[in-house]
Design a protein around this motif. Structure first.
Motif, short mmCIF file in Angstrom:
data_model
loop_
_atom_site.label_atom_id
_atom_site.label_comp_id
_atom_site.label_asym_id
_atom_site.label_seq_id
_atom_site.Cartn_x
_atom_site.Cartn_y
_atom_site.Cartn_z
N GLY A 143 6.43 -4.10 -2.93
CA GLY A 143 7.23 -3.98 -1.73
C GLY A 143 8.68 -3.62 -2.03
N THR A 144 9.22 -4.21 -3.10
CA THR A 144 10.61 -3.93 -3.47
C THR A 144 10.79 -2.48 -3.90
OG1 THR A 144 10.95 -6.23 -4.18
CG2 THR A 144 12.49 -4.58 -5.02
N VAL A 145 9.92 -2.02 -4.80
CA VAL A 145 10.04 -0.65 -5.31
C VAL A 145 9.71 0.37 -4.22
CG1 VAL A 145 9.14 1.00 -6.99
CG2 VAL A 145 9.56 -1.37 -7.68
N GLN A 146 8.68 0.10 -3.44
CA GLN A 146 8.33 1.02 -2.35
C GLN A 146 9.49 1.13 -1.35
OE1 GLN A 146 5.35 -0.22 0.46
NE2 GLN A 146 4.65 1.87 0.81
N GLY A 147 10.14 0.01 -1.08
CA GLY A 147 11.26 0.03 -0.15
C GLY A 147 12.40 0.91 -0.64
N LEU A 148 12.70 0.83 -1.93
CA LEU A 148 13.76 1.67 -2.50
C LEU A 148 13.37 3.15 -2.46
CD1 LEU A 148 14.68 -0.59 -5.54
CD2 LEU A 148 16.19 -0.05 -3.62
N LEU A 149 12.11 3.43 -2.79
CA LEU A 149 11.67 4.82 -2.76
C LEU A 149 11.63 5.37 -1.34
CD1 LEU A 149 8.78 4.74 -5.41
CD2 LEU A 149 11.10 5.65 -5.68
N GLN A 150 11.24 4.54 -0.39
CA GLN A 150 11.22 5.00 1.00
C GLN A 150 12.64 5.28 1.49
OE1 GLN A 150 8.27 5.60 2.87
NE2 GLN A 150 9.87 6.74 3.97
N GLU A 151 13.58 4.44 1.08
CA GLU A 151 14.98 4.69 1.42
C GLU A 151 15.44 6.03 0.85
OE1 GLU A 151 19.45 2.95 0.43
OE2 GLU A 151 17.72 1.63 0.18
N ALA A 152 15.03 6.30 -0.39
CA ALA A 152 15.40 7.57 -1.02
C ALA A 152 14.82 8.76 -0.25
CB ALA A 152 14.93 7.60 -2.47
N ILE A 166 2.34 5.42 -3.57
CA ILE A 166 1.65 5.80 -4.80
C ILE A 166 2.57 5.65 -6.01
CG2 ILE A 166 0.62 7.72 -6.07
CD1 ILE A 166 -0.58 8.69 -3.46
N ASN A 167 3.79 6.15 -5.90
CA ASN A 167 4.72 6.06 -7.03
C ASN A 167 5.09 4.60 -7.32
OD1 ASN A 167 5.83 9.07 -5.80
ND2 ASN A 167 5.35 8.89 -7.98
N ALA A 168 5.22 3.78 -6.28
CA ALA A 168 5.53 2.37 -6.49
C ALA A 168 4.37 1.69 -7.22
CB ALA A 168 5.79 1.67 -5.16
#
Length: 208
Positions: A143-152, A166-168
């Protein structure tokens, strides 16, 4: 029983449980989960087996308690890092988070690897059959990594073709204890060096 004596007894009971957990933590890290018996834990902790079983009815409860305690601390560290660095660009925050995760996991690698192996391979340490991907640690990290990638993605800071879920997932799978331990053994890198390589080769290409 007076109010103060009740408080004292609860504190004494909590301290005893913490002592048992610390004993189990040390024994699991040194010998592996399967090689350690409840009798050995009780004897090393200096308590009777009845006392141990009243607090932890099976080894699986000890494993899950240790994992929960560790990941509660890890979650607090990651969330604090994100809060303290909220003004940084998302790429920099992602870099800091991955570094924090790698260093934290590597500093506890032996214990975490033995507990992970026992729980997620269905061995005696588990309380309920599960998989790594169903576990609270994976869900939090994902959830943490996906959230950062979604923000990007939302702010135009992501590289073309980035798919946050997928990348998370791929990145978190790389950070599993067994994976990190294998990478360390194969490369001889320190935790800091390993974090740097993971960031440069896996994380940074996800951003523009």
């Amino acid at each position: 029983m007076t109010f103060m004596s009740s408080i004292y007894k609860r504190k004494e009971s909590q301290e005893l449980s913490e002592s048992i957990l610390e004993t189990a933590r040390a024994l699991f890290a040194e010998h592996g989960v399967d090689a350690v018996s409840m009798h050995q834990i009780a004897k090393t902790a200096g308590v009777g087996q009845g006392t141990l079983y009243r607090r932890f009815s099976q080894k699986g409860e000890l494993c899950m308690e240790l994992m929960e305690d560790y990941f509660n601390g890890l979650q607090e560290d990651v969330q604090r890092s994100l809060t303290e660095n909220a003004s940084l660009a998302v790429k920099e925050r992602a870099t800091l988070v991955i570094r924090e995760l790698v260093l934290n996991l590597m500093n506890n690698i032996q214990l975490m690897e033995t507990i992970y192996a026992a729980i997620f391979a269905g061995r005696r340490c588990e309380k309920e059959m599960s998989t790594f991907f169903d576990s609270p640690p994976y869900q939090f990290l994902f959830g943490t990594v996906q959230g950062l990638l979604q923000e990007a993605v939302d702010t135009g800071a992501a590289a073309a073709g980035v798919c946050p879920p997928i990348n998370a997932h791929l990145l978190i799978s790389t950070l599993a204890p067994q994976s990190l331990n294998h990478l360390r053994d194969q490369t001889g890198y320190t935790p800091e060096e390993l974090a740097g390589v993971i960031n440069r080769t896996i994380v940074h290409p996800l951003f523009v």
